[in-house]
Design an enzyme around this catalytic site. Structure first.
Site, PDB file in Angstrom:
ATOM      1  N   ASP A   1      -1.721   1.175   7.135  1.00 37.79           N
ATOM      2  CA  ASP A   1      -1.423  -0.215   7.520  1.00 37.79           C
ATOM      3  C   ASP A   1      -0.598  -0.927   6.456  1.00 37.79           C
ATOM      4  O   ASP A   1      -0.037  -2.000   6.708  1.00 37.79           O
ATOM      5  CB  ASP A   1      -2.721  -0.993   7.808  1.00 37.79           C
ATOM      6  CG  ASP A   1      -3.662  -1.097   6.607  1.00 37.79           C
ATOM      7  OD1 ASP A   1      -3.356  -0.538   5.533  1.00 37.79           O
ATOM      8  OD2 ASP A   1      -4.724  -1.744   6.755  1.00 37.79           O
ATOM      9  N   GLU A   2      -0.504  -0.311   5.266  1.00 40.36           N
ATOM     10  CA  GLU A   2       0.227  -0.973   4.173  1.00 40.36           C
ATOM     11  C   GLU A   2       1.714  -1.101   4.466  1.00 40.36           C
ATOM     12  O   GLU A   2       2.403  -1.890   3.827  1.00 40.36           O
ATOM     13  CB  GLU A   2       0.019  -0.217   2.857  1.00 40.36           C
ATOM     14  CG  GLU A   2      -1.425  -0.141   2.458  1.00 40.36           C
ATOM     15  CD  GLU A   2      -1.647   0.058   0.965  1.00 40.36           C
ATOM     16  OE1 GLU A   2      -0.678  -0.012   0.197  1.00 40.36           O
ATOM     17  OE2 GLU A   2      -2.805   0.275   0.590  1.00 40.36           O
TER      18      GLU A   2
ATOM     19  N   ALA B   1       6.092   1.882   0.340  1.00 46.71           N
ATOM     20  CA  ALA B   1       7.506   2.101   0.682  1.00 46.71           C
ATOM     21  C   ALA B   1       7.744   3.560   1.030  1.00 46.71           C
ATOM     22  O   ALA B   1       8.490   3.884   1.965  1.00 46.71           O
ATOM     23  CB  ALA B   1       8.397   1.676  -0.491  1.00 46.71           C
TER      24      ALA B   1
ATOM     25  N   TYR C   1       4.057   3.170  -3.240  1.00 40.37           N
ATOM     26  CA  TYR C   1       3.301   3.993  -2.273  1.00 40.37           C
ATOM     27  C   TYR C   1       3.650   3.595  -0.840  1.00 40.37           C
ATOM     28  O   TYR C   1       4.037   4.438  -0.018  1.00 40.37           O
ATOM     29  CB  TYR C   1       1.791   3.853  -2.509  1.00 40.37           C
ATOM     30  CG  TYR C   1       0.972   4.295  -1.316  1.00 40.37           C
ATOM     31  CD1 TYR C   1       0.851   5.649  -1.003  1.00 40.37           C
ATOM     32  CD2 TYR C   1       0.343   3.369  -0.481  1.00 40.37           C
ATOM     33  CE1 TYR C   1       0.130   6.064   0.120  1.00 40.37           C
ATOM     34  CE2 TYR C   1      -0.377   3.773   0.632  1.00 40.37           C
ATOM     35  CZ  TYR C   1      -0.489   5.117   0.934  1.00 40.37           C
ATOM     36  OH  TYR C   1      -1.188   5.525   2.041  1.00 40.37           O
TER      37      TYR C   1
ATOM     38  N   ASN D   1      -7.896   0.788   5.598  1.00 43.21           N
ATOM     39  CA  ASN D   1      -8.600   1.439   4.482  1.00 43.21           C
ATOM     40  C   ASN D   1      -9.780   2.262   4.976  1.00 43.21           C
ATOM     41  O   ASN D   1     -10.667   1.727   5.648  1.00 43.21           O
ATOM     42  CB  ASN D   1      -9.169   0.379   3.532  1.00 43.21           C
ATOM     43  CG  ASN D   1      -8.123  -0.159   2.595  1.00 43.21           C
ATOM     44  OD1 ASN D   1      -7.130  -0.725   3.047  1.00 43.21           O
ATOM     45  ND2 ASN D   1      -8.325   0.014   1.307  1.00 43.21           N
TER      46      ASN D   1
HETATM   47  P1  NAD Z   1      -6.004  12.046  -0.701  1.00 43.59           P
HETATM   48  O1  NAD Z   1      -5.177  11.676  -1.878  1.00 43.59           O
HETATM   49  O2  NAD Z   1      -7.480  12.089  -0.827  1.00 43.59           O
HETATM   50  O3  NAD Z   1      -5.551  13.476  -0.155  1.00 43.59           O
HETATM   51  C1  NAD Z   1      -4.205  13.871  -0.086  1.00 43.59           C
HETATM   52  C2  NAD Z   1      -4.173  15.399  -0.112  1.00 43.59           C
HETATM   53  O4  NAD Z   1      -2.801  15.821  -0.005  1.00 43.59           O
HETATM   54  C3  NAD Z   1      -4.720  16.002  -1.409  1.00 43.59           C
HETATM   55  O5  NAD Z   1      -5.655  17.018  -1.101  1.00 43.59           O
HETATM   56  C4  NAD Z   1      -3.492  16.584  -2.089  1.00 43.59           C
HETATM   57  O6  NAD Z   1      -3.776  17.748  -2.861  1.00 43.59           O
HETATM   58  C5  NAD Z   1      -2.607  16.909  -0.895  1.00 43.59           C
HETATM   59  N1  NAD Z   1      -1.184  16.958  -1.244  1.00 43.59           N
HETATM   60  C6  NAD Z   1      -0.486  16.105  -2.026  1.00 43.59           C
HETATM   61  N2  NAD Z   1       0.807  16.491  -2.099  1.00 43.59           N
HETATM   62  C7  NAD Z   1       0.933  17.597  -1.309  1.00 43.59           C
HETATM   63  C8  NAD Z   1       2.020  18.436  -0.951  1.00 43.59           C
HETATM   64  N3  NAD Z   1       3.251  18.212  -1.414  1.00 43.59           N
HETATM   65  N4  NAD Z   1       1.785  19.483  -0.128  1.00 43.59           N
HETATM   66  C9  NAD Z   1       0.536  19.731   0.345  1.00 43.59           C
HETATM   67  N5  NAD Z   1      -0.532  18.969   0.032  1.00 43.59           N
HETATM   68  C10 NAD Z   1      -0.338  17.910  -0.782  1.00 43.59           C
HETATM   69  O7  NAD Z   1      -5.556  11.053   0.454  1.00 43.59           O
HETATM   70  P2  NAD Z   1      -6.370  10.537   1.722  1.00 43.59           P
HETATM   71  O8  NAD Z   1      -7.021   9.268   1.367  1.00 43.59           O
HETATM   72  O9  NAD Z   1      -7.150  11.649   2.283  1.00 43.59           O
HETATM   73  O10 NAD Z   1      -5.151  10.195   2.674  1.00 43.59           O
HETATM   74  C11 NAD Z   1      -4.678  11.139   3.636  1.00 43.59           C
HETATM   75  C12 NAD Z   1      -3.514  10.505   4.389  1.00 43.59           C
HETATM   76  O11 NAD Z   1      -3.940   9.314   5.023  1.00 43.59           O
HETATM   77  C13 NAD Z   1      -2.352  10.104   3.488  1.00 43.59           C
HETATM   78  O12 NAD Z   1      -1.166  10.355   4.190  1.00 43.59           O
HETATM   79  C14 NAD Z   1      -2.542   8.610   3.283  1.00 43.59           C
HETATM   80  O13 NAD Z   1      -1.305   7.987   3.061  1.00 43.59           O
HETATM   81  C15 NAD Z   1      -3.119   8.212   4.635  1.00 43.59           C
HETATM   82  N6  NAD Z   1      -3.992   7.032   4.643  1.00 43.59           N
HETATM   83  C16 NAD Z   1      -5.064   6.941   3.789  1.00 43.59           C
HETATM   84  C17 NAD Z   1      -5.909   5.849   3.893  1.00 43.59           C
HETATM   85  C18 NAD Z   1      -7.112   5.684   2.993  1.00 43.59           C
HETATM   86  O14 NAD Z   1      -7.753   4.628   3.035  1.00 43.59           O
HETATM   87  N7  NAD Z   1      -7.488   6.663   2.213  1.00 43.59           N
HETATM   88  C19 NAD Z   1      -5.664   4.848   4.843  1.00 43.59           C
HETATM   89  C20 NAD Z   1      -4.552   4.977   5.671  1.00 43.59           C
HETATM   90  C21 NAD Z   1      -3.735   6.082   5.580  1.00 43.59           C
HETATM   91  O1  DAU Z   2      -4.737   0.197   3.635  1.00 48.30           O
HETATM   92  C1  DAU Z   2      -4.654   1.590   3.667  1.00 48.30           C
HETATM   93  C2  DAU Z   2      -4.539   2.111   2.256  1.00 48.30           C
HETATM   94  O2  DAU Z   2      -5.812   1.927   1.657  1.00 48.30           O
HETATM   95  C3  DAU Z   2      -4.122   3.571   2.184  1.00 48.30           C
HETATM   96  O3  DAU Z   2      -2.834   3.716   2.729  1.00 48.30           O
HETATM   97  C4  DAU Z   2      -4.148   4.065   0.726  1.00 48.30           C
HETATM   98  O4  DAU Z   2      -3.860   5.445   0.677  1.00 48.30           O
HETATM   99  C5  DAU Z   2      -5.536   3.809   0.181  1.00 48.30           C
HETATM  100  O5  DAU Z   2      -5.588   4.183  -1.171  1.00 48.30           O
HETATM  101  C6  DAU Z   2      -5.927   2.351   0.321  1.00 48.30           C
HETATM  102  O6  DAU Z   2      -5.122   1.525  -0.527  1.00 48.30           O
HETATM  103  P1  DAU Z   2      -5.741   0.291  -1.342  1.00 48.30           P
HETATM  104  O7  DAU Z   2      -4.850  -0.030  -2.468  1.00 48.30           O
HETATM  105  O8  DAU Z   2      -6.119  -0.804  -0.410  1.00 48.30           O
HETATM  106  O9  DAU Z   2      -7.108   1.008  -1.820  1.00 48.30           O
HETATM  107  P2  DAU Z   2      -7.902   0.924  -3.212  1.00 48.30           P
HETATM  108  O10 DAU Z   2      -9.241   1.541  -2.968  1.00 48.30           O
HETATM  109  O11 DAU Z   2      -7.080   1.435  -4.337  1.00 48.30           O
HETATM  110  O12 DAU Z   2      -8.106  -0.640  -3.410  1.00 48.30           O
HETATM  111  C7  DAU Z   2      -8.783  -1.416  -2.443  1.00 48.30           C
HETATM  112  C8  DAU Z   2      -8.708  -2.849  -2.898  1.00 48.30           C
HETATM  113  O13 DAU Z   2      -9.549  -2.993  -4.068  1.00 48.30           O
HETATM  114  C9  DAU Z   2      -7.319  -3.292  -3.332  1.00 48.30           C
HETATM  115  O14 DAU Z   2      -7.137  -4.661  -2.973  1.00 48.30           O
HETATM  116  C10 DAU Z   2      -7.341  -3.164  -4.846  1.00 48.30           C
HETATM  117  C11 DAU Z   2      -8.785  -3.434  -5.190  1.00 48.30           C
HETATM  118  N1  DAU Z   2      -9.311  -2.713  -6.368  1.00 48.30           N
HETATM  119  C12 DAU Z   2      -9.131  -1.368  -6.436  1.00 48.30           C
HETATM  120  C13 DAU Z   2      -9.605  -0.649  -7.533  1.00 48.30           C
HETATM  121  C14 DAU Z   2      -9.390   0.849  -7.612  1.00 48.30           C
HETATM  122  C15 DAU Z   2     -10.010  -3.403  -7.366  1.00 48.30           C
HETATM  123  O15 DAU Z   2     -10.198  -4.628  -7.267  1.00 48.30           O
HETATM  124  N2  DAU Z   2     -10.485  -2.695  -8.439  1.00 48.30           N
HETATM  125  C16 DAU Z   2     -10.291  -1.355  -8.568  1.00 48.30           C
HETATM  126  O16 DAU Z   2     -10.724  -0.771  -9.599  1.00 48.30           O
END
Ligand code: NAD
Ligand code: DAU
Length: 352
Positions: A134-135, A161, A159, A188
């Site tokens: 959603d970012e 972008a 990220y 998230n």
């Molecule tokens: P994560 O960082 O936990 O996992 C990413 C995985 O990709 C890792 O296991 C890493 O080793 C692998 N990876 C990185 N570069 C690679 C490459 N070049 N080839 C093959 N594998 C590679 O991330 P996540 O939180 O599981 O997110 C998964 C997907 O969902 C991502 O595309 C992220 O942008 C998207 N996403 C995450 C969230 C969230 O809240 N975590 C929310 C919305 C979208």
């Molecule tokens: O919205 C979806 C995104 O959510 C995904 O695309 C990303 O991959 C995922 O990492 C996540 O991004 P955020 O930046 O929102 O997640 P993060 O857990 O890093 O941070 C959540 C919120 O908390 C954000 O507003 C920053 C804040 N934060 C984060 C950390 C790590 C803090 O206040 N303190 C912290 O130490």
């Protein structure tokens, strides 16, 4: 039939693979580069499962991917692989550009080459599902409606972008080459197996270790929280009955400020694992320097997914967060293994 899951050893990818093997008759080929975020322990319960194979590799390696697609007659590619942590992208964004943009480009090209040569029936069934964020819609004001699929892209961090760029590539491969794609933009996620650089697992880990719970800025930034298993069920639904070329937003309708999230974690921990000195984990909350360019609010309008595909999240924030905290309490061995040298380096760089 067999599906190929990239980024399968990461947080969402591994949850997806575990659920898929539980619920489907189709085999899974998992591929992951095993960066700092990739953890094979997440998939260890599948070690002797004949319906799952793991391959260490890069989504940008066209020959490897093409060979896998052909060898296993893959009928769907699900692209979870990415560099995913916003703070890391602010420190150094090269890997984000390489994996999220160039890697996705190469993966699309491998898929296109394979798909072009399939016979008509297999060609019709093939799908490429891209997992995004959603970012990409950028920051909302408090009075703005939640982001929907036709909102303009306004990414603000390196990220987001890079994710926005990858979404555009996926769209273009559909418009230009008719590659049958979907894009899923999620809020998230939280739940089991999340690397403790992200807010919720970081706070659970720090709370248990008596360390500060770092809140960036004033802690009033809002995120929409989705339990990871609900994200996985949305992806399965899109794969099953989504309209080719479409984008679907996935959210939990759980808008919370970061401070609310961390306080809720403390309340749950106070109940499940009370401190020996009788004090509350609240006392560990610490306000720290803000993230540069910190987006104020994300919120997702998931009504298209609900209306068109009948998907609904199963967890409320309270039930999902309780399950999550319990999982971390019951899996301290997993956490201890994750908290390795590289993780300590990151904590030093970011919070010292
Ligand atoms: P994560 O960082 O936990 O996992 C990413 C995985 O990709 C890792 O296991 C890493 O080793 C692998 N990876 C990185 N570069 C690679 C490459 N070049 N080839 C093959 N594998 C590679 O991330 P996540 O939180 O599981 O997110 C998964 C997907 O969902 C991502 O595309 C992220 O942008 C998207 N996403 C995450 C969230 C969230 O809240 N975590 C929310 C919305 C979208
Ligand atoms: O919205 C979806 C995104 O959510 C995904 O695309 C990303 O991959 C995922 O990492 C996540 O991004 P955020 O930046 O929102 O997640 P993060 O857990 O890093 O941070 C959540 C919120 O908390 C954000 O507003 C920053 C804040 N934060 C984060 C950390 C790590 C803090 O206040 N303190 C912290 O130490």
């Amino acid at each position: 039939m067999t599906i190929l899951v990239t980024g399968a050893a990461g947080f969402i990818g591994s949850n997806f693979v575990l659920d898929w093997v539980d619920q489907s008759t189709e085999d899974v080929i998992s591929i992951d580069l095993l960066t700092y975020a990739g953890n094979l322990e997440n998939l260890s319960s599948l070690n002797n499962n004949p319906h799952h194979h793991f391959i260490k590799g890069n989504i940008g390696d066209r020959d490897l991917i093409l060979n896998l697609l052909k060898k296993y007659q893959i009928r769907a590619v699900l692209n979870f692989a990415a560099e995913s942590h916003v703070d890391r992208s602010i420190h150094e964004s090269k890997d984000f550009m390489e994996t999220n943009i160039v890697g996705t480009f190469n993966l699309l090209e491998s898929a296109r080459s394979y798909w072009n040569d399939l016979d008509q029936n297999l060609k019709q069934d093939f799908r490429f599902l891209h997992i995004s964020s959603d970012e990409v819609y950028g920051s909302l004001d408090l009075t703005d409606p939640p982001s929907n699929e036709s909102d303009p892209y306004k990414p603000n961090s390196p990220y987001s972008a890079s994710k926005a760029a990858s979404d555009h590539l996926v769209r273009a491969w559909f418009q230009t080459y008719k590659l049958p794609v979907f894009t899923v933009n999620s809020a998230n996620n939280y739940g089991p197996y999340q690397f403790p650089e992200k807010l919720i697992p970081l706070c659970i880990l720090n709370a248990l270790n008596g360390k500060p719970l770092p809140i960036y800025g004033d802690g009033q930034q809002i995120r929409d929280w989705l339990y990871v298993k609900d994200h996985c069920s949305a992806i399965r639904e899109v794969l099953k009955q989504g309209h080719i070329g479409e984008t679907y937003n996935v959210g939990g309708s759980n808008e919370k400020t970061n401070l609310e999230v961390v306080k809720t974690v403390c309340v749950i921990l106070d109940k499940l694992k009370p401190k020996s000195d009788g004090k509350s984990y609240f006392d560990q909350i610490t306000f720290v320097k803000d993230r540069p360019g910190h987006d104020r609010r994300y919120a997702i309008d998931a009504s298209k997914l609900e209306r068109d595909l009948g998907w609904r999240p199963q967890e409320t924030f309270e039930t999902g967060l309780r399950k999550t905290v319990l999982w971390y309490l019951e899996n301290d061995a997993w956490m201890n293994h994750v908290v390795s040298g590289q993780y300590q380096d990151w904590v030093q760089k970011q919070y010292s």
